[in-house]
Design an enzyme around this catalytic site. Structure first.
Site, PDB file in Angstrom:
ATOM      1  N   GLU A   1       0.876  -1.157   0.000  1.00 49.62           N
ATOM      2  CA  GLU A   1       0.000   0.000   0.000  1.00 49.62           C
ATOM      3  C   GLU A   1       0.922   1.219   0.000  1.00 49.62           C
ATOM      4  O   GLU A   1       1.821   1.298   0.845  1.00 49.62           O
ATOM      5  CB  GLU A   1      -0.860  -0.027   1.272  1.00 49.62           C
ATOM      6  CG  GLU A   1      -1.968   0.972   1.254  1.00 49.62           C
ATOM      7  CD  GLU A   1      -2.820   0.913   2.528  1.00 49.62           C
ATOM      8  OE1 GLU A   1      -3.502   1.888   2.792  1.00 49.62           O
ATOM      9  OE2 GLU A   1      -2.767  -0.110   3.235  1.00 49.62           O
TER      10      GLU A   1
ATOM     11  N   ARG B   1       5.387 -12.945   9.537  1.00 46.93           N
ATOM     12  CA  ARG B   1       6.092 -11.727   9.170  1.00 46.93           C
ATOM     13  C   ARG B   1       7.436 -11.661   9.871  1.00 46.93           C
ATOM     14  O   ARG B   1       7.678 -12.331  10.871  1.00 46.93           O
ATOM     15  CB  ARG B   1       5.252 -10.500   9.477  1.00 46.93           C
ATOM     16  CG  ARG B   1       4.940 -10.302  10.943  1.00 46.93           C
ATOM     17  CD  ARG B   1       3.830  -9.288  11.161  1.00 46.93           C
ATOM     18  NE  ARG B   1       4.204  -7.951  10.758  1.00 46.93           N
ATOM     19  CZ  ARG B   1       3.587  -7.258   9.800  1.00 46.93           C
ATOM     20  NH1 ARG B   1       2.594  -7.783   9.132  1.00 46.93           N
ATOM     21  NH2 ARG B   1       3.960  -6.044   9.501  1.00 46.93           N
TER      22      ARG B   1
ATOM     23  N   LYS C   1       4.860   0.572   9.534  1.00 45.47           N
ATOM     24  CA  LYS C   1       4.875   1.876   8.873  1.00 45.47           C
ATOM     25  C   LYS C   1       4.414   2.967   9.823  1.00 45.47           C
ATOM     26  O   LYS C   1       4.951   4.061   9.814  1.00 45.47           O
ATOM     27  CB  LYS C   1       3.946   1.836   7.661  1.00 45.47           C
ATOM     28  CG  LYS C   1       4.583   1.191   6.459  1.00 45.47           C
ATOM     29  CD  LYS C   1       3.654   1.360   5.272  1.00 45.47           C
ATOM     30  CE  LYS C   1       3.637   0.109   4.439  1.00 45.47           C
ATOM     31  NZ  LYS C   1       2.370  -0.074   3.742  1.00 45.47           N
TER      32      LYS C   1
HETATM   33  P1  ATP Z   1       2.998  -2.374   8.109  1.00 47.67           P
HETATM   34  O1  ATP Z   1       2.347  -3.351   9.023  1.00 47.67           O
HETATM   35  O2  ATP Z   1       4.416  -2.081   8.397  1.00 47.67           O
HETATM   36  O3  ATP Z   1       2.197  -1.130   7.897  1.00 47.67           O
HETATM   37  P2  ATP Z   1       1.829  -3.551   5.869  1.00 47.67           P
HETATM   38  O4  ATP Z   1       1.666  -5.015   5.955  1.00 47.67           O
HETATM   39  O5  ATP Z   1       0.656  -2.717   6.120  1.00 47.67           O
HETATM   40  O6  ATP Z   1       3.051  -3.112   6.728  1.00 47.67           O
HETATM   41  P3  ATP Z   1       1.819  -3.396   3.052  1.00 47.67           P
HETATM   42  O7  ATP Z   1       2.223  -2.264   2.211  1.00 47.67           O
HETATM   43  O8  ATP Z   1       0.387  -3.742   3.116  1.00 47.67           O
HETATM   44  O9  ATP Z   1       2.398  -3.125   4.484  1.00 47.67           O
HETATM   45  O10 ATP Z   1       2.676  -4.682   2.745  1.00 47.67           O
HETATM   46  C1  ATP Z   1       3.019  -5.159   1.486  1.00 47.67           C
HETATM   47  C2  ATP Z   1       3.413  -6.598   1.629  1.00 47.67           C
HETATM   48  O11 ATP Z   1       4.523  -6.732   2.503  1.00 47.67           O
HETATM   49  C3  ATP Z   1       2.288  -7.419   2.218  1.00 47.67           C
HETATM   50  O12 ATP Z   1       2.129  -8.579   1.439  1.00 47.67           O
HETATM   51  C4  ATP Z   1       2.749  -7.725   3.611  1.00 47.67           C
HETATM   52  O13 ATP Z   1       2.263  -8.950   4.032  1.00 47.67           O
HETATM   53  C5  ATP Z   1       4.269  -7.717   3.468  1.00 47.67           C
HETATM   54  N1  ATP Z   1       4.897  -7.365   4.736  1.00 47.67           N
HETATM   55  C6  ATP Z   1       4.693  -6.241   5.462  1.00 47.67           C
HETATM   56  N2  ATP Z   1       5.402  -6.285   6.609  1.00 47.67           N
HETATM   57  C7  ATP Z   1       6.071  -7.458   6.599  1.00 47.67           C
HETATM   58  C8  ATP Z   1       6.987  -8.095   7.512  1.00 47.67           C
HETATM   59  N3  ATP Z   1       7.322  -7.531   8.669  1.00 47.67           N
HETATM   60  N4  ATP Z   1       7.476  -9.297   7.165  1.00 47.67           N
HETATM   61  C9  ATP Z   1       7.132  -9.871   6.006  1.00 47.67           C
HETATM   62  N5  ATP Z   1       6.301  -9.349   5.120  1.00 47.67           N
HETATM   63  C10 ATP Z   1       5.767  -8.143   5.393  1.00 47.67           C
HETATM   64 MG    MG Z   2      -1.130  -2.784   5.306  1.00 50.22          MG
END
Ligand code: ATP
Ligand code: MG
Length: 607
Positions: free
Chosen positions: A60, A295, A305
């Site tokens: 995102e 994760r 984020k």
């Molecule tokens: P955050 O929780 O930091 O805001 P998010 O999951 O909302 O991260 P996205 O932009 O939605 O961030 O993530 C893009 C991809 O990265 C998704 O498929 C998510 O599952 C993966 N991802 C995000 N954080 C991690 C992590 N700590 N380890 C592995 N994969 C991750």
């Molecule tokens: Mg997200």
């Protein structure tokens, strides 16, 4: 280690096993692909999909990517590479708020920097989910027509009250029995802008008594009068994430939709939704399958984020690319190697169990990659003058130092030598401690790539601080000369010529947080109220309180002259100190500024 950083070895894991089984069964072999995302009628007009599998990385665009994303990127792009597939970079930008072009650009940069590409044989798989709004709207209409969705007009409070609990079934909405025609009419008027935010919502019609709360008629479209960064004011209804994501996958012919564990409970809805849409003729089978993995959690950093935005906004760091921040932009400035992230991702593997990975493992992967790739140079970080009293006044000469001890083909460089040199302050002790082998009065040590010297004493200032060390050199002891082996000395020091070296800014970075789990309860935290978290309960302190006050130290170091030519982002090993990179932002032509990437050894992890 047999895993050379440049040739990732596919350690097997449950996802690979699943893909192996799918390929062996020919599960996805008959899918058609028209060359771009589309519904079944478009895809079926295409040829057999040349990609054996399709994965996607779907950020995102609401922040910069962090180390956790690197795990997901290496996984998704790595699987596509290893299985003759394709990995799509998809911006999941269905939420009209919070998304910015700056984030889109930074994400593109970060994925490319990690070494991955979304272009394959004429196909460019870079997509924006907001380009699918028409298709998503059509999917919602299909559900309504088939009686699988309805417009609910309850207040948010009433809806919450009717949802039930883990132990108690929910109650049907009084609007659940609306006819398809009425629902379709209302939904179209929602789109036409006739209603205010929150007055109506489109819900899937599944089962208000389902033990999985996510199946209790989840919301799929809401009214939101907001301007979207891509579609502007075209829409005032927006799909919910859990509705949009499976459709994005299906439109893109994704085979294996890999996400983090928190989506596990959403998988039944993912499958329900795509099955209904396939029945409605919108998607070809077999449908994409969602697979969850745990994760990345790392000690001494925060990987969320929201928390990263807070660190930047409150100016605890200098910006998104601050070398201390666990963003990929920060990693790049810090000097971390993309290959190091891939190696790290291979090593930690993928599983379904949550774990906290030691930051030292990431650093070790970086060291391993940099040890192979980084040329050696000399820097004196804490300078003390060494005066060679018997070196002829006004004379200078050249010593030669190998650029890389493991790669003789990289040759040697010239290092000017003279009667005054900078050495590290810690390489002299007036009164040596037990076992000390470097310079102290009466002792001999080798100036690496130069001569053996014998220490004769030191000068002190009025306060008793040592300001210079004196020695005599042994003219027949030059490294590489016949006499070099005549002297057996234990100490081996690095040095920089006072006349030829130059002073430069060097930033010594350390951990951003002083504690392994920033913000979590710990016994010795000042002002910590409460007690350790019990099962399933979060007991968080403010993670800001755990920042390391000494996470950066800016020093003036003396560098060997060859370093003047370093170009931005060039990485080196400063002998005996660690790996350093010429800062990509602050370096001027002929005057690079260096950032410490990682020390040579793990000195911080003695807990
Ligand atoms: P955050 O929780 O930091 O805001 P998010 O999951 O909302 O991260 P996205 O932009 O939605 O961030 O993530 C893009 C991809 O990265 C998704 O498929 C998510 O599952 C993966 N991802 C995000 N954080 C991690 C992590 N700590 N380890 C592995 N994969 C991750
Ligand atoms: Mg997200």
């Amino acid at each position: 280690m047999s895993n050379a950083p440049n040739e990732p070895v596919a350690a097997t894991n449950f996802i690979r096993n699943l893909i192996d089984a799918d390929l062996a069964a020919g599960k996805y072999a008959q899918r058609r692909w028209c060359g771009r995302p589309g519904v079944a009628s478009e895809q079926l007009a295409g040829a057999l999909d040349p990609a054996k599998i399709r994965t996607r990385f779907p950020p995102e665009p609401n922040g910069y990517l962090h180390y956790g994303h690197a795990k997901s990127i290496c996984l998704n792009f790595g699987l596509a590479r290893d299985y003759g597939g394709r990995c799509h970079l998809r911006f999941d930008d269905t939420n009209p708020e919070k998304e910015e072009q700056e984030y889109v650009d930074s994400i593109i940069d970060a994925v490319r920097w990690l070494g991955f590409a979304w272009e394959n044989e004429g196909e460019s798989n870079l997509y924006f989910a907001s380009d699918y709004f028409d298709a998503m709207f059509a999917c919602a209409e299909t559900l309504i027509e088939a009686g699988h969705a309805y417009v609910d007009s309850q207040s948010a409070d009433a809806m919450r009250a009717h949802r039930g609990t883990l132990k108690q079934a929910g109650k049907n909405s009084p609007f659940r029995a609306r006819s398809s025609a009425e629902n379709l009419d209302l939904f179209r008027r929602m789109r036409a802008g006739e209603f205010a935010d929150g007055t109506h919502i489109l819900r899937a019609k599944i089962d208000m008594a389902s033990p999985n709360i996510n199946l209790r008629d989840p919301a799929i479209y809401r009214i939101r009068h907001a301007t979207h960064h891509n579609t502007g004011d075209t829409w005032c209804v927006y799909p919910m994430y859990t509705f949009a994501h499976p459709i994005e996958d299906a439109l893109e012919n994704v085979t294996h939709s890999i996400c983090t564990l928190e989506f596990e409970d959403q998988r039944p809805f993912y499958d329900w939704l795509l099955a209904r849409l396939a029945e409605g003729g919108l998607f070809q089978r077999p449908l994409p399958q969602q697979i969850e993995f745990s994760r990345l959690n790392l000690t001494y950093v925060v990987l969320s984020k929201r928390k990263l935005i807070q660190l930047v906004d409150e100016k605890h760091v200098a910006g998104w690319d601050d070398p201390r921040l666990p963003t990929l932009a920060g990693a790049r400035r810090r000097g971390y190697a993309p290959e190091g992230f891939c190696l790290f991702a291979e090593r930690i593997g993928v599983s379904k169990s949550d774990s906290l990975i030691d930051y030292a493992l990431l650093e070790e992967a970086m060291r391993e990659v940099l040890n192979e790739s980084a040329p050696r140079r000399i820097a004196v970080l804490d300078p003390l003058k060494l005066i060679i009293d018997n070196y002829p006044a006004g004379q200078s000469e050249t010593c030669f130092a190998p650029n890389h001890p493991l790669k003789p083909e990289l040759g040697k460089r010239a290092m000017p030598f003279g009667g005054e040199l900078w050495i590290e302050r810690e390489d002299f002790m007036e009164v040596p401690s037990k076992g000390y082998r470097r310079l102290f009065p009466g002792n001999m040590a080798r100036l690496r790539y130069g001569f053996v010297v014998k220490c004769t004493g030191c000068d002190k200032d009025a306060d008793g601080n040592v300001v210079a060390v004196h020695c005599d050199y042994l003219p027949d002891s030059k490294s590489g000369s016949a006499g070099a082996d005549n002297y057996k000395v234990k100490g081996n020091l690095h040095w920089v010529s006072v006349a030829a070296g130059y002073a430069s800014e060097v930033r010594l970075y350390d951990r951003l947080f002083a504690y392994p789990a920033p913000g979590s309860w710990r016994e010795d935290a000042p002002g910590t109220a409460g007690s350790p978290a019990r099962d399933g309960e979060v007991n968080e302190r403010n993670f800001i309180d755990d920042l390391n006050p000494d996470s950066v130290k800016v020093i003036t170091a003396w560098l060997e002259p060859a370093l003047r030519q370093a170009s931005p982002e060039e990485r080196f090993q400063f002998e005996r100190h660690g790996y350093f990179v010429a800062d990509r932002i602050d370096s001027k032509h002929g005057a690079p500024v260096f950032n410490r990437t990682v020390t040579l050894k793990d000195t911080q992890n003695k807990s």
